[in-house]
Motif scaffolding. Structure first.
Motif, PDB file in Angstrom:
ATOM      1  N   ASN A 307       0.822  -1.197   0.000  1.00  0.00           N
ATOM      2  CA  ASN A 307       0.000   0.000   0.000  1.00  0.00           C
ATOM      3  C   ASN A 307       0.867   1.263   0.000  1.00  0.00           C
ATOM      4  O   ASN A 307       0.593   2.229  -0.720  1.00  0.00           O
ATOM      5  CB  ASN A 307      -0.882  -0.036   1.247  1.00  0.00           C
ATOM      6  CG  ASN A 307      -2.152   0.713   1.024  1.00  0.00           C
ATOM      7  OD1 ASN A 307      -2.830   0.477   0.031  1.00  0.00           O
ATOM      8  ND2 ASN A 307      -2.431   1.647   1.905  1.00  0.00           N
ATOM      9  N   PRO A 330      -6.168  -6.485 -10.187  1.00  0.00           N
ATOM     10  CA  PRO A 330      -6.916  -6.655  -8.926  1.00  0.00           C
ATOM     11  C   PRO A 330      -6.063  -7.321  -7.839  1.00  0.00           C
ATOM     12  O   PRO A 330      -6.246  -7.046  -6.661  1.00  0.00           O
ATOM     13  CB  PRO A 330      -8.083  -7.571  -9.313  1.00  0.00           C
ATOM     14  CG  PRO A 330      -8.149  -7.557 -10.802  1.00  0.00           C
ATOM     15  CD  PRO A 330      -6.833  -7.111 -11.335  1.00  0.00           C
ATOM     16  N   GLU A 336      -7.935  -4.743   0.070  1.00  0.00           N
ATOM     17  CA  GLU A 336      -8.807  -3.923  -0.785  1.00  0.00           C
ATOM     18  C   GLU A 336      -8.918  -2.508  -0.230  1.00  0.00           C
ATOM     19  O   GLU A 336      -9.484  -1.627  -0.858  1.00  0.00           O
ATOM     20  CB  GLU A 336     -10.217  -4.542  -0.810  1.00  0.00           C
ATOM     21  CG  GLU A 336     -10.428  -5.609  -1.860  1.00  0.00           C
ATOM     22  CD  GLU A 336     -10.302  -5.077  -3.282  1.00  0.00           C
ATOM     23  OE1 GLU A 336     -11.022  -4.137  -3.624  1.00  0.00           O
ATOM     24  OE2 GLU A 336      -9.465  -5.603  -4.043  1.00  0.00           O
ATOM     25  N   GLU A 337      -8.305  -2.293   0.986  1.00  0.00           N
ATOM     26  CA  GLU A 337      -8.618  -1.030   1.674  1.00  0.00           C
ATOM     27  C   GLU A 337      -8.143   0.194   0.904  1.00  0.00           C
ATOM     28  O   GLU A 337      -8.726   1.260   1.022  1.00  0.00           O
ATOM     29  CB  GLU A 337      -8.073  -1.013   3.106  1.00  0.00           C
ATOM     30  CG  GLU A 337      -6.843  -1.669   3.169  1.00  0.00           C
ATOM     31  CD  GLU A 337      -6.109  -1.964   4.409  1.00  0.00           C
ATOM     32  OE1 GLU A 337      -5.861  -1.053   5.186  1.00  0.00           O
ATOM     33  OE2 GLU A 337      -5.713  -3.127   4.522  1.00  0.00           O
ATOM     34  N   TRP A 338      -7.104   0.022   0.053  1.00  0.00           N
ATOM     35  CA  TRP A 338      -6.563   1.194  -0.636  1.00  0.00           C
ATOM     36  C   TRP A 338      -7.638   1.915  -1.451  1.00  0.00           C
ATOM     37  O   TRP A 338      -7.615   3.133  -1.587  1.00  0.00           O
ATOM     38  CB  TRP A 338      -5.382   0.796  -1.523  1.00  0.00           C
ATOM     39  CG  TRP A 338      -5.729  -0.096  -2.686  1.00  0.00           C
ATOM     40  CD1 TRP A 338      -5.811  -1.448  -2.671  1.00  0.00           C
ATOM     41  CD2 TRP A 338      -6.041   0.302  -4.022  1.00  0.00           C
ATOM     42  NE1 TRP A 338      -6.141  -1.933  -3.911  1.00  0.00           N
ATOM     43  CE2 TRP A 338      -6.288  -0.870  -4.761  1.00  0.00           C
ATOM     44  CE3 TRP A 338      -6.118   1.535  -4.680  1.00  0.00           C
ATOM     45  CZ2 TRP A 338      -6.614  -0.856  -6.118  1.00  0.00           C
ATOM     46  CZ3 TRP A 338      -6.434   1.549  -6.031  1.00  0.00           C
ATOM     47  CH2 TRP A 338      -6.694   0.375  -6.728  1.00  0.00           C
ATOM     48  N   ARG A 339      -8.604   1.135  -1.966  1.00  0.00           N
ATOM     49  CA  ARG A 339      -9.628   1.747  -2.827  1.00  0.00           C
ATOM     50  C   ARG A 339     -10.458   2.784  -2.077  1.00  0.00           C
ATOM     51  O   ARG A 339     -10.897   3.774  -2.643  1.00  0.00           O
ATOM     52  CB  ARG A 339     -10.570   0.672  -3.371  1.00  0.00           C
ATOM     53  CG  ARG A 339      -9.913  -0.182  -4.422  1.00  0.00           C
ATOM     54  CD  ARG A 339     -10.871  -1.207  -4.967  1.00  0.00           C
ATOM     55  NE  ARG A 339     -10.160  -2.246  -5.681  1.00  0.00           N
ATOM     56  CZ  ARG A 339      -9.773  -2.147  -6.953  1.00  0.00           C
ATOM     57  NH1 ARG A 339     -10.073  -1.077  -7.644  1.00  0.00           N
ATOM     58  NH2 ARG A 339      -9.106  -3.120  -7.528  1.00  0.00           N
ATOM     59  N   SER A 340     -10.676   2.521  -0.776  1.00  0.00           N
ATOM     60  CA  SER A 340     -11.530   3.448  -0.018  1.00  0.00           C
ATOM     61  C   SER A 340     -10.708   4.559   0.646  1.00  0.00           C
ATOM     62  O   SER A 340     -11.255   5.442   1.290  1.00  0.00           O
ATOM     63  CB  SER A 340     -12.304   2.664   1.036  1.00  0.00           C
ATOM     64  OG  SER A 340     -11.390   1.943   1.811  1.00  0.00           O
ATOM     65  N   ILE A 342      -8.153   6.600  -0.893  1.00  0.00           N
ATOM     66  CA  ILE A 342      -7.324   7.360  -1.829  1.00  0.00           C
ATOM     67  C   ILE A 342      -7.357   8.843  -1.430  1.00  0.00           C
ATOM     68  O   ILE A 342      -8.438   9.446  -1.365  1.00  0.00           O
ATOM     69  CB  ILE A 342      -7.851   7.187  -3.277  1.00  0.00           C
ATOM     70  CG1 ILE A 342      -7.840   5.703  -3.642  1.00  0.00           C
ATOM     71  CG2 ILE A 342      -7.029   8.006  -4.267  1.00  0.00           C
ATOM     72  CD1 ILE A 342      -8.601   5.364  -4.896  1.00  0.00           C
ATOM     73  N   GLU A 358      -7.589  -2.394 -15.065  1.00  0.00           N
ATOM     74  CA  GLU A 358      -7.082  -3.590 -14.372  1.00  0.00           C
ATOM     75  C   GLU A 358      -6.181  -4.431 -15.276  1.00  0.00           C
ATOM     76  O   GLU A 358      -5.354  -5.205 -14.815  1.00  0.00           O
ATOM     77  CB  GLU A 358      -8.254  -4.430 -13.849  1.00  0.00           C
ATOM     78  CG  GLU A 358      -8.999  -3.711 -12.743  1.00  0.00           C
ATOM     79  CD  GLU A 358     -10.001  -4.593 -12.025  1.00  0.00           C
ATOM     80  OE1 GLU A 358     -10.346  -5.673 -12.551  1.00  0.00           O
ATOM     81  OE2 GLU A 358     -10.446  -4.190 -10.938  1.00  0.00           O
TER      82      GLU A 358
END
Ligand code: UDP
Length: 482
Positions: A307, A330, A336-340, A342, A358
């Motif tokens: 990350n 992906p 997956e936390e990086w998506r929320s 930014i 992707e």
């Protein structure tokens, strides 16, 4: 004349089950098929399933009666991840479990061509990834000629050939922590190859490391085959190829394979061998950008990042002020936390100047006039694709041959910048600006020159064109004796 001898040679092609080798060996298979040989490409079931999902391989060869695809088990359970970190497990399983299946397939009728239900041709020649040493054992046992293919870079393969010498001379394992010390036991690279540029697994300093054990016998293993097929061209790698010829005299440098196939492709339309679904919206986005204005960023099919690295890279790109097209697979960032999470400035900068997908149709992206540079992990296929299109590179090597390749990009070919072992937003920003703005003409000049050489070698009489002809002739003459 034996009925079998009157039929075209039947070549079995067995790639290592990874995106890069599958991609380039499919191209080799198609090239040989266009030359009138009968081809069976043998894929592991896992790779076959993914290709069926994302490509047209089930219909692509409808018009080619001399081409068939067969599958073999890699011996692992369906839910095994088979990714970069676990690849040695795949490799071990291939060696221990698949070897027997491979021999059984070759000695039974399973791989025979069934032409009009009458004529059947046994395999008369094997072309296998050279890292699958067991294929040479089987070829010996059943007396079928074999050629090896190495889909990694010749510069890294040469280092594998030199590993015994590196160890004997005491240069490896390293005596201290100075990674900038020059390496002396790799002939031809004494003036620029540092400890840090050796294949990534050399950093362990452990002579019992399974990679060291595997690759230190490469010179002997590859020279067991009738010849060694390489995805490169003489003009790019001549000094290294000449060194390699001292150990494997019969080399066939026939690359860049992706472009070689396009040149010969007469009946089939160019197709992808992607193990992921390609997002073609990025081509529409590129169509709206100015020439040479976009840096394309992709770290291939295996590399992962943390990350923190993601955020550093992202700031570097946004702060450079350049347009960018970025492939974030992906599975390339843990969690997956990086998506929320930014940061707002990154989201805004990306909206203004960036586009993220992707998986991209990379060959088409690199050929696009809007792309002026490529920030790559230095996988060998990516480098050749970039060289062919004349795109300068920034190199962030992840593992394996990439540490070597990136040094060659900067110091030998002069077509890019090597940022290995760094991951800092200021460095990224500076390198992107250097490549795309400040030193743009210098890099583009050298990259265009290299691109011309790559294109010429595929013309009639060019080096790769002639080496490929020689390969076909040699396959035919060896097959006649089987
Ligand atoms: N590739 C692609 N789309 C992407 C990223 C990569 O089609 O978004 C292809 C690329 O064109 C190359 C292959 O995947 O042919 C990657 O092979 P390479 O040897 O560069 O690296 P690896 O994935 O083996 O690390």
């Amino acid at each position: 004349m034996d009925e079998q001898e009157s039929l075209p040679p039947h070549v079995l092609i067995f790639p290592l089950p990874l995106q890069g080798p599958v991609n380039s060996m499919f191209k080799l298979a198609e090239l040989l098929c266009f030359s009138g040989l009968h081809i069976t490409i043998l894929l592991t079931e896992n790779i076959h399933n993914r290709l069926v999902l994302h490509t047209d391989i089930t219909s692509r060869f409808d018009q080619c009666p001399g081409f068939q695809i067969k599958t073999i088990s890699d011996g692992l359970p369906d839910d095994h991840p088979r990714d970069g970190g676990k690849f040695l497990e795949v490799f071990d399983s291939l060696r221990t479990k698949t070897k027997t299946l491979f021999k059984d397939m070759l000695t039974s009728d399973l791989l025979c061509f069934d032409l009009d239900g009458k004529e059947r041709r046994r395999v008369s020649c094997i072309i296998a990834d050279g890292v699958l040493g067991f294929t040479c054992d089987v070829a010996d046992e059943i007396s079928v000629p074999i050629f090896c293919v190495r889909t990694i870079s010749p510069c890294c393969l040469w280092i594998f050939f030199c590993l015994p010498k590196l160890i004997e001379s005491g240069e490896y394992p390293f005596e201290d922590d100075n990674l900038d010390e020059l390496i002396k036991s790799v002939p031809g690279a004494e003036t620029f190859l540092r400890r840090r540029d050796l294949p990534s697994f050399c950093r362990s300093g452990d002579l019992t490391d399974s990679n060291i054990q595997l690759y230190k016998t490469e010179g002997q293993e590859n020279s067991r085959a009738h010849g060694l097929i390489l995805n490169t061209f003489e003009e790019l790698d001549e000094p290294i190829l000449n060194q390699m010829r001292t150990i494997c005299p019969n080399l066939y440098p026939i690359g860049p394979l992706h472009a070689h196939l396009k040149k010969k492709q007469t009946t089939l339309r160019p197709s992808s061998n992607s193990l992921w679904a390609e997002d073609r919206t990025c081509i529409d986005w590129l169509n709206n950008q100015l020439p040479n204005s976009v840096i394309y960023v992709s770290f291939g099919s295996i590399a992962t990042m943390t990350n923190d690295q993601l955020i550093e890279f992202w700031y570097g790109l946004v702060n450079s002020g350049q347009k960018f097209l970025w492939v974030i697979r992906p599975d390339s960032i843990a969690g997956e936390e990086w998506r929320s999470k930014i940061p707002v400035d990154l989201a805004t900068g990306t909206k203004e100047r960036g586009y993220i997908v992707e998986w991209a149709p990379q060959e088409e992206v690199l050929a696009h006039p809007a792309v002026g540079g490529f920030w790559t992990h230095c996988g060998w296929n990516s480098i050749l694709e970039s060289v062919y299109e004349g795109k300068p590179m920034i190199c962030w090597p992840y593992f394996f041959d990439q540490q070597v390749n990136s040094r060659f990009v900067e110091k030998v070919w002069g077509i890019g910048l090597d940022m290995k072992d760094t991951c800092d937003r200021e460095i990224v920003e500076k390198m992107v600006k250097d490549l795309m703005v400040l030193r743009k003409e210098e890099f583009l000049g050298r990259a265009n020159h290299m691109s011309k050489l790559a294109k010429n070698c595929l013309m009639e009489g060019g080096s790769s064109y002639s080496n490929f002809d020689r390969l076909v002739k040699d396959i035919k003459s060896l097959s006649d004796k089987v």
